[in-house]
Design a protein around this motif. Structure first.
Motif, mmCIF file in Angstrom:
data_model
loop_
_atom_site.group_PDB
_atom_site.id
_atom_site.type_symbol
_atom_site.label_atom_id
_atom_site.label_comp_id
_atom_site.label_asym_id
_atom_site.label_seq_id
_atom_site.Cartn_x
_atom_site.Cartn_y
_atom_site.Cartn_z
ATOM 1 N N TYR A 116 0.784 -1.143 -0.036
ATOM 2 C CA TYR A 116 0.030 0.114 -0.040
ATOM 3 C C TYR A 116 1.091 1.143 -0.004
ATOM 4 N N ASP A 117 0.461 2.173 -0.840
ATOM 5 C CA ASP A 117 1.129 3.501 -0.971
ATOM 6 C C ASP A 117 0.396 4.471 -0.786
ATOM 7 N N SER A 118 0.758 5.237 0.612
ATOM 8 C CA SER A 118 0.025 6.384 1.007
ATOM 9 C C SER A 118 0.215 7.531 -0.061
ATOM 10 N N ASN A 119 1.040 7.593 -0.857
ATOM 11 C CA ASN A 119 1.194 8.668 -1.589
ATOM 12 C C ASN A 119 0.059 8.535 -2.779
ATOM 13 N N GLU A 120 -0.299 7.499 -3.141
ATOM 14 C CA GLU A 120 -1.060 7.287 -4.216
ATOM 15 C C GLU A 120 -2.741 7.158 -3.813
ATOM 16 N N SER A 121 -3.610 7.575 -4.820
ATOM 17 C CA SER A 121 -4.847 7.462 -4.499
ATOM 18 C C SER A 121 -5.464 6.061 -4.255
ATOM 19 N N LEU A 122 -6.654 5.922 -3.694
ATOM 20 C CA LEU A 122 -7.227 4.661 -3.174
ATOM 21 C C LEU A 122 -7.664 3.861 -4.353
ATOM 22 N N SER A 123 -7.982 4.581 -5.618
ATOM 23 C CA SER A 123 -8.150 3.809 -6.776
ATOM 24 C C SER A 123 -6.944 3.022 -7.377
ATOM 25 N N VAL A 124 -5.820 3.773 -7.188
ATOM 26 C CA VAL A 124 -4.495 3.102 -7.695
ATOM 27 C C VAL A 124 -4.316 1.881 -6.721
ATOM 28 N N ASN A 125 -4.201 2.081 -5.585
ATOM 29 C CA ASN A 125 -3.761 0.954 -4.588
ATOM 30 C C ASN A 125 -4.999 -0.194 -4.612
ATOM 31 N N THR A 126 -6.093 0.058 -4.864
ATOM 32 C CA THR A 126 -6.963 -1.122 -4.856
ATOM 33 C C THR A 126 -7.480 -1.555 -6.159
ATOM 34 N N THR A 127 -7.234 -0.802 -7.320
ATOM 35 C CA THR A 127 -7.634 -1.214 -8.649
ATOM 36 C C THR A 127 -8.896 -1.349 -8.829
ATOM 37 N N LEU A 128 -9.655 -0.799 -7.819
ATOM 38 C CA LEU A 128 -11.263 -0.396 -7.850
ATOM 39 C C LEU A 128 -11.641 0.885 -8.787
ATOM 40 N N SER A 129 -12.688 0.791 -9.561
ATOM 41 C CA SER A 129 -12.918 2.107 -10.473
ATOM 42 C C SER A 129 -13.326 3.124 -9.152
ATOM 43 N N GLY A 130 -13.315 4.561 -9.888
ATOM 44 C CA GLY A 130 -13.782 5.739 -8.990
ATOM 45 C C GLY A 130 -15.133 5.604 -8.732
ATOM 46 N N PRO A 131 -16.200 5.458 -9.795
ATOM 47 C CA PRO A 131 -17.287 5.169 -9.489
ATOM 48 C C PRO A 131 -17.905 4.364 -8.433
ATOM 49 N N LEU A 132 -17.407 3.130 -8.390
ATOM 50 C CA LEU A 132 -17.692 2.230 -7.330
ATOM 51 C C LEU A 132 -17.262 2.590 -5.868
ATOM 52 N N LEU A 133 -15.936 3.138 -5.710
ATOM 53 C CA LEU A 133 -15.596 3.707 -4.497
ATOM 54 C C LEU A 133 -15.985 4.832 -4.065
ATOM 55 N N SER A 134 -16.735 5.765 -4.939
ATOM 56 C CA SER A 134 -17.598 6.776 -4.468
ATOM 57 C C SER A 134 -19.014 6.452 -3.967
ATOM 58 N N ARG A 135 -19.214 5.075 -3.872
ATOM 59 C CA ARG A 135 -20.526 4.746 -3.537
ATOM 60 C C ARG A 135 -20.727 4.224 -2.275
ATOM 61 N N PHE A 136 -19.042 4.043 -1.662
ATOM 62 C CA PHE A 136 -18.913 3.506 -0.113
ATOM 63 C C PHE A 136 -19.015 4.760 0.512
ATOM 64 N N ASP A 137 -19.589 4.662 1.874
ATOM 65 C CA ASP A 137 -19.446 5.870 2.721
ATOM 66 C C ASP A 137 -18.276 5.877 3.609
ATOM 67 N N ILE A 138 -17.779 4.914 3.843
ATOM 68 C CA ILE A 138 -16.486 4.794 4.606
ATOM 69 C C ILE A 138 -15.593 3.615 3.869
ATOM 70 N N VAL A 139 -14.358 4.060 3.800
ATOM 71 C CA VAL A 139 -13.183 2.991 3.298
ATOM 72 C C VAL A 139 -12.068 3.215 4.293
ATOM 73 N N LEU A 140 -12.040 2.073 5.034
ATOM 74 C CA LEU A 140 -11.244 2.049 6.131
ATOM 75 C C LEU A 140 -9.902 1.255 5.739
ATOM 76 N N VAL A 141 -8.811 1.956 5.751
ATOM 77 C CA VAL A 141 -7.377 1.212 5.453
ATOM 78 C C VAL A 141 -6.896 0.677 6.699
ATOM 79 N N LEU A 142 -6.595 -0.606 6.873
ATOM 80 C CA LEU A 142 -5.766 -1.536 7.868
ATOM 81 C C LEU A 142 -4.433 -1.792 7.275
ATOM 82 N N LEU A 143 -3.318 -1.125 8.008
ATOM 83 C CA LEU A 143 -2.080 -1.489 7.588
ATOM 84 C C LEU A 143 -1.294 -2.279 8.928
#
Length: 313
Positions: A116-143
């Motif tokens: 996981y790269d904290s300098n990159e956006s969430l869509s780059v780290n997860t390979t999930l599309s932006g429209p799908l990520l925007s539908r989640f109310d909360i996205v928690l990162v567990l490192l």
């Protein structure tokens, strides 16, 4: 809600416990889930076509847990877009055209793509599309960061699970004897009944103070949301309202106060999918309960109000 975490951070355990808290829940894995399995499938029985409900339809009014979210094919992931946004599924199969309700909470868990790269956006780290990520109310990162103190606590807890039942009973009795009089631990069935009751009874409405805080935070994120523009949409405003109303229900209230709005903002801040206005390491895994929550809340509220400044009305 989406959990993005390293292997071994307990994501599946979160999903299983959340399923226990809900009166109606369905657990599935992304690897074996297809679009038909999540929505509906058309089957022929006795010469007539009929529809069989999938995971999202079966979880209507409850919780749908999807583990290994990243293992789903891209085509199958797009089928839940409508279910997450409109709370319905439109079906046109085998001459059957209908719309089914999917008023369910989607709780997913996924692994990051590599380290996981904290300098990159969430869509780059997860390979999930932006429209799908925007539908989640909360996205928690567990490192999974190396912390000797926390490693000792976790290892001792896991080893304690393997001790004899008699020792566990003795320790439980010792803990109960040290509790102040009048304080009782909530059992899981009691907590499940409470959550079900407040969900059915309360329909909280926003107060002027809560509107001011939520509106100010949304405007600030729209101005500074260059790091992850796909997340700072109108959906984030809807997420803030839903979270504030959920917190009001949890506190047994029928109106959303400023405290509920601040709690919703703290949840969004913990998700690390926006431009953070509160200093933190962005890792939700090692968070714990404060000894004096009221004092901690006052301190966090003052931080947020100072940051919002002119956006409050």
């Amino acid at each position: 809600m989406l959990l993005v975490g390293d292997p071994g951070t307990g994501k599946s355990q979160f999903l299983k416990f959340a399923a226990k808290l809900s009166n109606r829940s369905v657990i599935t894995t992304g690897l074996g889930s297809t679009s038909a399995g999540l929505t509906v499938t058309a089957v022929k029985d006795g010469g007539e076509w009929m529809l069989e409900a999938g995971a999202l339809v079966l979880a209507d009014g409850g919780l749908c847990c999807i583990d290994e979210f990243d293992s789903m094919r891209e085509h199958d992931r797009t089928t839940i877009h409508e279910a997450m946004e409109q709370q319905t599924i439109s079906v046109a199969k085998a001459g059957l055209v209908t719309t089914l309700s999917t008023r369910t909470t989607v709780f997913g868990a996924t692994n990051p793509k590599g380290q996981y790269d904290s300098n990159e956006s969430l869509s780059v780290n997860t390979t999930l599309s932006g429209p799908l990520l925007s539908r989640f109310d909360i996205v928690l990162v567990l490192l999974d960061k190396k912390n000797p103190k926390l490693d000792g606590i976790i290892s001792s807890h896991i080893l304690a699970q393997s001790t004899k039942a008699e020792e566990n009973k003795a320790s439980d009795a010792a803990v109960k004897s040290t509790q102040p009089l009048g304080i009782k631990e909530w059992t899981l069935p009691c907590l499940r009944r409470y959550i079900h009751y407040v969900k059915q009874r309360f329909k909280p409405v926003l107060t002027k103070e809560a509107e001011s805080v939520i509106s100010g935070y949304y405007q600030l994120q729209r101005r500074d949301g260059t790091h992850n523009a796909a997340r700072t949409t109108v959906r984030m405003l809807e997420s803030l309202i839903r979270l504030a109303q959920a917190h009001a229900r949890l506190m047994f209230r029928n109106e959303v106060t400023r405290l509920d709005a601040i709690a919703a903002i703290l949840c969004i801040e913990s998700s690390m999918t926006t431009s953070a206005i509160i200093d933190g390491d962005g890792n939700a895994l090692n968070s714990n309960f404060q000894e004096n929550p009221d004092q901690e809340y006052i301190k966090e509220e003052q931080k947020i109000r100072d940051k919002l400044g002119d956006y409050l009305y």
